[in-house]
Structures are given as C-alpha cells and as structure tokens.
Design a protein around this motif. Structure first.
Motif, PDB file in Angstrom:
ATOM      1  N   LYS A  53      15.525 -12.773  52.321  1.00 39.20           N
ATOM      2  CA  LYS A  53      16.959 -12.526  52.215  1.00 39.20           C
ATOM      3  C   LYS A  53      17.692 -13.804  51.845  1.00 39.20           C
ATOM      4  CE  LYS A  53      17.444  -8.576  55.358  1.00 39.20           C
ATOM      5  NZ  LYS A  53      17.993  -8.132  56.661  1.00 39.20           N
ATOM      6  N   MET A  54      17.151 -14.952  52.298  1.00 40.43           N
ATOM      7  CA  MET A  54      17.785 -16.242  52.004  1.00 40.43           C
ATOM      8  C   MET A  54      17.412 -16.741  50.619  1.00 40.43           C
ATOM      9  SD  MET A  54      17.612 -18.282  55.637  1.00 40.43           S
ATOM     10  CE  MET A  54      15.817 -18.231  55.796  1.00 40.43           C
ATOM     11  N   ASN A  55      16.168 -16.538  50.213  1.00 37.55           N
ATOM     12  CA  ASN A  55      15.719 -16.918  48.871  1.00 37.55           C
ATOM     13  C   ASN A  55      14.745 -15.853  48.378  1.00 37.55           C
ATOM     14  OD1 ASN A  55      14.772 -17.987  46.513  1.00 37.55           O
ATOM     15  ND2 ASN A  55      14.369 -20.018  47.320  1.00 37.55           N
ATOM     16  N   PRO A  56      15.203 -14.973  47.512  1.00 43.47           N
ATOM     17  CA  PRO A  56      14.386 -13.824  47.094  1.00 43.47           C
ATOM     18  C   PRO A  56      13.067 -14.194  46.429  1.00 43.47           C
ATOM     19  CG  PRO A  56      16.684 -13.509  46.472  1.00 43.47           C
ATOM     20  CD  PRO A  56      16.553 -14.925  46.939  1.00 43.47           C
ATOM     21  N   ILE A  57      12.931 -15.422  45.888  1.00 41.03           N
ATOM     22  CA  ILE A  57      11.663 -15.771  45.245  1.00 41.03           C
ATOM     23  C   ILE A  57      10.729 -16.537  46.182  1.00 41.03           C
ATOM     24  CG2 ILE A  57      12.620 -15.722  42.924  1.00 41.03           C
ATOM     25  CD1 ILE A  57      12.761 -18.719  42.938  1.00 41.03           C
ATOM     26  N   GLY A  58      11.142 -16.711  47.424  1.00 40.97           N
ATOM     27  CA  GLY A  58      10.237 -17.235  48.437  1.00 40.97           C
ATOM     28  C   GLY A  58       9.911 -18.709  48.338  1.00 40.97           C
ATOM     29  N   LYS A  59      10.746 -19.497  47.650  1.00 37.64           N
ATOM     30  CA  LYS A  59      10.459 -20.923  47.516  1.00 37.64           C
ATOM     31  C   LYS A  59      11.193 -21.732  48.575  1.00 37.64           C
ATOM     32  CE  LYS A  59       9.279 -21.192  42.600  1.00 37.64           C
ATOM     33  NZ  LYS A  59       9.543 -21.881  41.316  1.00 37.64           N
ATOM     34  N   VAL A  60      10.675 -22.932  48.839  1.00 48.13           N
ATOM     35  CA  VAL A  60      11.290 -23.850  49.783  1.00 48.13           C
ATOM     36  C   VAL A  60      11.700 -25.123  49.038  1.00 48.13           C
ATOM     37  CG1 VAL A  60      10.021 -22.981  51.775  1.00 48.13           C
ATOM     38  CG2 VAL A  60       9.011 -24.800  50.397  1.00 48.13           C
ATOM     39  N   PRO A  61      12.658 -25.872  49.611  1.00 46.81           N
ATOM     40  CA  PRO A  61      13.326 -25.663  50.894  1.00 46.81           C
ATOM     41  C   PRO A  61      14.502 -24.695  50.786  1.00 46.81           C
ATOM     42  CG  PRO A  61      14.101 -27.697  49.899  1.00 46.81           C
ATOM     43  CD  PRO A  61      13.028 -27.172  48.988  1.00 46.81           C
ATOM     44  N   VAL A  62      14.888 -24.177  51.966  1.00 42.23           N
ATOM     45  CA  VAL A  62      16.104 -23.372  52.101  1.00 42.23           C
ATOM     46  C   VAL A  62      16.863 -23.902  53.312  1.00 42.23           C
ATOM     47  CG1 VAL A  62      17.031 -21.105  52.661  1.00 42.23           C
ATOM     48  CG2 VAL A  62      15.153 -21.300  51.039  1.00 42.23           C
ATOM     49  N   LEU A  63      18.154 -24.124  53.144  1.00 43.44           N
ATOM     50  CA  LEU A  63      18.999 -24.575  54.255  1.00 43.44           C
ATOM     51  C   LEU A  63      19.838 -23.411  54.757  1.00 43.44           C
ATOM     52  CD1 LEU A  63      19.929 -27.103  55.901  1.00 43.44           C
ATOM     53  CD2 LEU A  63      21.861 -27.239  54.312  1.00 43.44           C
ATOM     54  N   GLU A  64      19.717 -23.141  56.050  1.00 47.86           N
ATOM     55  CA  GLU A  64      20.481 -22.078  56.685  1.00 47.86           C
ATOM     56  C   GLU A  64      21.737 -22.705  57.287  1.00 47.86           C
ATOM     57  OE1 GLU A  64      19.486 -18.343  59.709  1.00 47.86           O
ATOM     58  OE2 GLU A  64      17.979 -19.881  59.300  1.00 47.86           O
ATOM     59  N   THR A  65      22.909 -22.253  56.836  1.00 48.37           N
ATOM     60  CA  THR A  65      24.185 -22.802  57.317  1.00 48.37           C
ATOM     61  C   THR A  65      25.023 -21.680  57.922  1.00 48.37           C
ATOM     62  OG1 THR A  65      25.676 -22.443  55.449  1.00 48.37           O
ATOM     63  CG2 THR A  65      24.069 -24.230  55.224  1.00 48.37           C
ATOM     64  N   PRO A  66      26.082 -22.022  58.685  1.00 53.19           N
ATOM     65  CA  PRO A  66      26.949 -20.971  59.241  1.00 53.19           C
ATOM     66  C   PRO A  66      27.615 -20.127  58.166  1.00 53.19           C
ATOM     67  CG  PRO A  66      27.327 -23.066  60.348  1.00 53.19           C
ATOM     68  CD  PRO A  66      26.441 -23.361  59.180  1.00 53.19           C
ATOM     69  N   GLU A  67      27.789 -20.709  56.955  1.00 53.05           N
ATOM     70  CA  GLU A  67      28.449 -19.977  55.876  1.00 53.05           C
ATOM     71  C   GLU A  67      27.490 -19.186  54.998  1.00 53.05           C
ATOM     72  OE1 GLU A  67      28.849 -23.343  56.218  1.00 53.05           O
ATOM     73  OE2 GLU A  67      30.739 -23.309  57.315  1.00 53.05           O
ATOM     74  N   GLY A  68      26.195 -19.417  55.185  1.00 53.39           N
ATOM     75  CA  GLY A  68      25.205 -18.739  54.363  1.00 53.39           C
ATOM     76  C   GLY A  68      24.107 -19.698  53.919  1.00 53.39           C
ATOM     77  N   PRO A  69      23.025 -19.173  53.334  1.00 56.95           N
ATOM     78  CA  PRO A  69      21.897 -20.020  52.956  1.00 56.95           C
ATOM     79  C   PRO A  69      22.125 -20.736  51.626  1.00 56.95           C
ATOM     80  CG  PRO A  69      21.411 -17.747  52.415  1.00 56.95           C
ATOM     81  CD  PRO A  69      22.740 -17.743  53.096  1.00 56.95           C
ATOM     82  N   ILE A  70      21.417 -21.863  51.462  1.00 58.11           N
ATOM     83  CA  ILE A  70      21.423 -22.620  50.209  1.00 58.11           C
ATOM     84  C   ILE A  70      19.982 -22.922  49.846  1.00 58.11           C
ATOM     85  CG2 ILE A  70      22.228 -24.683  48.999  1.00 58.11           C
ATOM     86  CD1 ILE A  70      24.292 -25.034  51.259  1.00 58.11           C
ATOM     87  N   PHE A  71      19.597 -22.643  48.599  1.00 56.47           N
ATOM     88  CA  PHE A  71      18.287 -23.084  48.143  1.00 56.47           C
ATOM     89  C   PHE A  71      18.451 -23.992  46.941  1.00 56.47           C
ATOM     90  CE2 PHE A  71      18.897 -18.724  46.482  1.00 56.47           C
ATOM     91  CZ  PHE A  71      18.766 -18.928  45.116  1.00 56.47           C
ATOM     92  N   GLU A  72      17.356 -24.611  46.485  1.00 60.52           N
ATOM     93  CA  GLU A  72      17.277 -25.683  45.490  1.00 60.52           C
ATOM     94  C   GLU A  72      17.585 -27.021  46.172  1.00 60.52           C
ATOM     95  OE1 GLU A  72      15.951 -25.515  42.586  1.00 60.52           O
ATOM     96  OE2 GLU A  72      15.803 -23.333  42.565  1.00 60.52           O
ATOM     97  N   SER A  73      16.600 -27.913  46.113  1.00 60.41           N
ATOM     98  CA  SER A  73      16.651 -29.146  46.901  1.00 60.41           C
ATOM     99  C   SER A  73      17.845 -30.034  46.576  1.00 60.41           C
ATOM    100  CB  SER A  73      15.349 -29.929  46.723  1.00 60.41           C
ATOM    101  OG  SER A  73      15.171 -30.321  45.364  1.00 60.41           O
ATOM    102  N   ASN A  74      18.214 -30.155  45.301  1.00 57.90           N
ATOM    103  CA  ASN A  74      19.355 -31.005  44.954  1.00 57.90           C
ATOM    104  C   ASN A  74      20.661 -30.422  45.475  1.00 57.90           C
ATOM    105  OD1 ASN A  74      17.598 -32.727  43.665  1.00 57.90           O
ATOM    106  ND2 ASN A  74      18.217 -32.181  41.591  1.00 57.90           N
ATOM    107  N   ALA A  75      20.801 -29.109  45.416  1.00 59.63           N
ATOM    108  CA  ALA A  75      22.005 -28.456  45.922  1.00 59.63           C
ATOM    109  C   ALA A  75      22.125 -28.660  47.434  1.00 59.63           C
ATOM    110  CB  ALA A  75      21.976 -26.966  45.588  1.00 59.63           C
ATOM    111  N   ILE A  76      21.003 -28.561  48.131  1.00 61.98           N
ATOM    112  CA  ILE A  76      21.010 -28.769  49.583  1.00 61.98           C
ATOM    113  C   ILE A  76      21.410 -30.203  49.910  1.00 61.98           C
ATOM    114  CG2 ILE A  76      19.557 -28.833  51.648  1.00 61.98           C
ATOM    115  CD1 ILE A  76      17.860 -26.596  50.329  1.00 61.98           C
TER     116      ILE A  76
END
Length: 413
Positions: free
Chosen positions: A46-69
């Motif tokens: 649900k946080m990253n539909p393609i199943g890759k890491v890392p994923v950051l879980e935040t109070p506002e919602g998840p973020i994936f892609e390492s540079n974005a995190i």
C-alpha cells in the motif's frame, strides 16, 4: 507517530535519509526488515506498490525513492542548513544530487550489477559503464580541485547523497588503482564519509581491494567437479577440462563489426577532421566527410524522438539526450553521431544523425541501449540530394535547422 523507515540493513539509499536525520536532529525508527518477505506484505505494498525500498512512513503518508526521502528529512524541524543559504545554492545542491544519481550511481550500478548477476553481463556493456563513470568522476574531480564540499563551505544534502552514491562504488568495484586517477574525489570522499554524523550511520567504510568476478551462468557445474574426485582418483585429472572449455571462448568474443571487410573510410580520421576544423567548416569538414564516406562499409541514419510532446523543460530534455549519448559509449569505436535539440521553447524536438560501421544499426547497440527504441530510425538515401544536404546541415549544426532555433547540439565522437 514517529517516522519509520522500512529498509534492509546496509541499503545505501536509506543511509542518505539516516545521515540527513543526524544533521537535522530528526528521529527515525528502523524496524526489522526482511527483503523478499516484509516488502511483499499488503501493508507494505500500500505504501509502495512495486515493493521497493526504502520507504518512509510519515504522519502525512508514505514516501518512496531515496532522494525524495532524504529531501523530506533535510527540511523537517524547520532546518535549512542542508539546502543552501540562497536560491542559487539550492539549485546547485539539486544539480549535484541529479548529477551524482544519474551519472555516477547509474554507471556504478551498471558495472557492479552486471558483475553480480543482477543484470546481464557483457564486455561492451561493462566497458561503456566504466567509461561513463570515468567521465563523471573526471568532471567531479575538476569541480573539487579547489573545494572541500560541493556547494558552499559546509556539508549539504548534495554531499550526503553524492557520498552515499560513491560509497557503493568504493566498497564494491572502485579499487584504489581506479580511484587514484581522481585525487580530489578521493580526498573529498574520505573527508566526508569520516564525518561523525556519517560514521554514526555507515560505520568504518573500507575500500574494496578487487573487482568481484562475473557471476557464474552455470552454478550446477562446480557440484559435478566436486563429486568426481570422491569416486575415483583418475577423473581428477579430467576436472580442469570443463574450466578450460568455459574459459577458452573468452578471447574469441570479437565484435562482428571487426570482421567486416576493410573500409577505405577511417572513422578516427573523420573524427579528427571534424574536431580540428575551426573555420570554413562547410568547405573543409563537410567536403572532407563526403570525400571519405564509404557507403559499402558504413551507413547513415536519421533518428527522431517519438515523444517530443513530453520535452517541455529544457534541462530535462538536455539531460535525456546526454544520458542517451552516455549509454552509446559502447559504440564509440564504430559510430559518430550528432543530436540536435530544436526550438526556443517547449516542446523541444530532438533529432539526430548517426554514422555506423556496417550496412545496418549494429545489433549490440539495439540490444544494449534501451534509448534506441525511443526513436524512429530512417536510413539515409545518399542518392537523394535533399537527404544528403540534411546530413551536411546536421553535421555543421546549421541554424536555424528546418525553421527552428537550436537549443543545443551534441556530438558523439
């Protein structure tokens, strides 16, 4: 809710955010994670539909892609020191983040990934990756000749991401003999990676002593070699034979273009003429090209980008073409190319001209360079004077070209 970073231990991408957190004072929890299990759960997908890491879980919602995190973490708590003190510094930080991710990490991953079997291995592909990496490191080395950090006088997010990208290379394929050619990069890397906030996350980093061998394509064979000596002493003498059979073909891996009949056109002579002609280009270089051109040994091709309507931003379009030329490096011995980016505003049109050894576009280029399928390819008919004139105009960067200004013209030689 605290921030939760989902990743496996040692993930270079995740380390970017964790190091940024050390600088900004942001607390991030890292729960136990098993790749191949944790990332397959419905909750993770649900946080990253393609199943890759890392994923950051935040109070506002998840973020994936390492540079974005890492960008998100660097701006939390009202912190701005990692993002520059002015608009120009912010832009330069973003510039080096993109550069190190595309030009450096991309080339390292192509080299290392093929070695460990993550992607298909080929000698031309590896040579292209190493060549592209050297060009990127040379540019970085020049920039760092008089600088301690990439932007300004302290560590920024550009340094965090660039050093994490370099770290993959230093710990896997970039030996001391390789990196010694870039002394300013070496000094920079070891200075930054040993900063206290880096060491809290990555520990003591050690440079690899050797490039890993190419992953075996036939893992079942070693088991047979071990079983035979147990049954009889005699077969032990035969055991090396399969190894010899595996190794023998390696020297035979010759490019099919090297087996073509000799051509009176010497590609390097044309490239020298092109590079050294500073005036009267049409009379000297263009005339020289047509005098040299051998339609039996070489072929000319026009290419037109299929998705020009996407090319709304100039620097993105230029980076797209630059990446294509980088990946074409495996054909440098057999090709010459011109890529024109046309238009004064988006959408920009990308048009190219390529000279290839042989009557067709080389198969290894079509197989290895995924960008090829993004273009429509048309073989030049040199008996058509209009097409021949178009070739001449593209070689000399004629402007306007087909009624449009040139944003840029890039040469592959």
């Amino acid at each position: 809710m605290a921030l939760v970073l989902h990743t496996y231990k040692g993930n270079k991408g995740a380390e970017k955010a964790l190091i940024a957190a050390e600088y900004t004072g942001v607390k991030i929890d890292v729960p136990d994670f098993e790749m191949g299990v944790s990332n397959k759960t419905p909750e993770f997908l649900k946080m990253n539909p393609i199943g890759k890491v890392p994923v950051l879980e935040t109070p506002e919602g998840p973020i994936f892609e390492s540079n974005a995190i890492a960008r998100y973490v660097s701006r939390l708590n009202g912190e701005s020191s990692l993002n520059g003190s002015s608009l120009i510094e912010y832009a330069q930080i973003e510039q080096w983040i993109d550069f190190s991710s595309l030009e450096i990490f991309g080339s390292i991953f192509m080299w290392f990934g093929a070695r460990i079997g993550y992607k298909p291995y080929s000698v031309p592909g590896e040579e292209a990756a190493i060549s592209a990496l050297k060009r990127a490191l040379d540019a970085l080395n020049t920039h760092l000749a008089s600088k301690t950090f990439l932007v300004g006088h302290s560590i920024t997010l550009a340094d965090i991401i660039t050093v994490c990208n370099l770290s993959l290379g230093y710990t896997t394929v970039m030996t001391k003999s390789f990196t010694s050619a870039f002394p300013h990069v070496e000094r920079y890397f070891w200075t930054v990676i040993n900063q206290p906030n880096f060491k809290k996350v990555v520990g003591d980093v050690k440079q690899t002593e050797a490039v890993p061998p190419v992953a075996s394509k036939k893992p079942a064979q070693p088991a047979k070699a071990k079983e035979e000596p147990k049954k009889k002493a005699a077969p032990a003498a035969e055991a090396p034979k399969p190894v010899e059979e595996e190794e023998a073909p390696k020297p035979k891996a010759k490019n099919p273009l090297d087996l073509l009949p000799p051509s009176p056109m010497v590609l390097d002579e044309w490239k020298r003429l092109y590079s050294n002609t500073k005036s009267n280009f049409r009379e000297v270089a263009i005339k020289g090209f047509w005098d040299m051109y051998d339609p039996e040994g070489y072929s000319l091709w026009f290419c037109d980008y299929k998705y020009n309507d996407e090319n709304m931003v100039s620097f993105v379009t230029l980076n797209k073409v630059g990446g294509f030329l980088q990946r074409m490096d495996l054909a440098r011995k057999y090709a010459f190319g011109k890529m024109l980016i046309c238009g004064s505003e988006g959408p920009f049109k990308v048009k190219g001209l390529w000279l290839f050894r042989g009557p067709e576009i080389p198969k290894f280029v079509m197989d290895e360079v995924y960008d090829m399928e993004l273009y429509e390819w048309t073989k030049v008919d040199i008996s058509d004077e209009a097409q021949k004139e178009r070739v001449s105009q593209m070689i000399e960067d004629a402007e306007p070209f087909e009624g449009e200004a040139l944003l840029d013209a890039k040469c592959f030689k």
